[in-house]
Scaffold this motif. Structure first.
Motif, short mmCIF file in Angstrom:
data_model
loop_
_atom_site.label_atom_id
_atom_site.label_comp_id
_atom_site.label_asym_id
_atom_site.label_seq_id
_atom_site.Cartn_x
_atom_site.Cartn_y
_atom_site.Cartn_z
N ALA A 1 5.34 -0.28 -7.28
CA ALA A 1 4.67 0.15 -6.05
C ALA A 1 5.07 -0.76 -4.90
N ASP A 2 5.37 -0.12 -3.78
CA ASP A 2 5.61 -0.84 -2.52
C ASP A 2 4.33 -0.71 -1.70
N THR A 3 3.50 -1.74 -1.74
CA THR A 3 2.21 -1.68 -1.06
C THR A 3 2.25 -2.34 0.32
N THR B 1 -1.01 9.14 -9.74
CA THR B 1 0.04 9.15 -10.77
C THR B 1 1.38 9.55 -10.16
N VAL B 2 2.42 8.86 -10.60
CA VAL B 2 3.79 9.21 -10.27
C VAL B 2 4.49 9.58 -11.57
N TYR B 3 5.35 10.59 -11.49
CA TYR B 3 6.03 11.12 -12.67
C TYR B 3 7.54 10.97 -12.52
N LEU B 4 8.20 10.96 -13.66
CA LEU B 4 9.65 11.06 -13.68
C LEU B 4 10.02 12.06 -14.77
N MET C 1 6.52 4.67 -4.17
CA MET C 1 6.56 4.43 -5.62
C MET C 1 7.99 4.61 -6.11
N GLY C 2 8.37 3.77 -7.04
CA GLY C 2 9.72 3.84 -7.57
C GLY C 2 9.76 3.75 -9.07
N TRP C 3 10.85 4.25 -9.63
CA TRP C 3 11.17 4.07 -11.04
C TRP C 3 12.46 3.27 -11.14
N PHE C 4 12.46 2.31 -12.04
CA PHE C 4 13.61 1.48 -12.32
C PHE C 4 13.82 1.46 -13.83
N LEU D 1 12.92 7.02 -6.16
CA LEU D 1 11.73 6.64 -5.42
C LEU D 1 11.15 7.83 -4.70
N ILE D 2 9.88 7.72 -4.40
CA ILE D 2 9.19 8.74 -3.62
C ILE D 2 8.31 8.04 -2.61
#
Length: 118
Positions: free
Chosen positions: A97-99, A77-80, A34-37, A50-51
């Motif tokens: 999401a990198d699926t 859930t992913v958090y920042l 999972m990433g945030w951009f 990213l995580i």
């Protein structure tokens, strides 16, 4: 098909904090990277953090030591967590999401606006 919904954006003064959330549905969340951009007006979208599925984390230099990415697989859930915010952090923040496990993000949320006032 994976759906991603971000929340938690808003207006904050410089030096303040915000915590973004991104809830995923329609997939096996725990397996995904999972990433945030973010994208500021007039600028290209840029990587923030990213995580991986194995909980390794990576950050852009511009946010290192101020932002923290985390995930709760039980809540999909992913958090920042964003601390010491600066006006230059103002942007629309997207989770992705990198699926396919190939390092490419194939699903994106709609974005949440973060505005940092000076």
């Amino acid at each position: 098909q994976v759906q991603l919904v971000e929340s938690g954006g808003g207006l904050v003064q410089a030096g303040g904090s915000l915590k973004l959330s991104c809830v995923a549905s329609g997939g096996t969340f725990r397996r995904y990277g999972m990433g945030w951009f973010r994208q500021a007006p007039g600028r290209e979208r840029e990587f923030v953090a990213l995580i991986t599925a194995s909980i390794n984390t990576y950050y852009a230099d511009s946010v290192k030591d101020r932002f923290t990415i985390s995930r709760d697989n039980a809540k999909n859930t992913v958090y920042l967590q964003m601390n010491s915010l600066k006006p230059e952090d103002t942007a629309v923040y997207y989770c992705a999401a990198d699926t396919s496990f190939g390092g490419e993000y194939d699903y994106w949320g709609q974005g949440t606006q973060v505005t940092v006032s000076s």
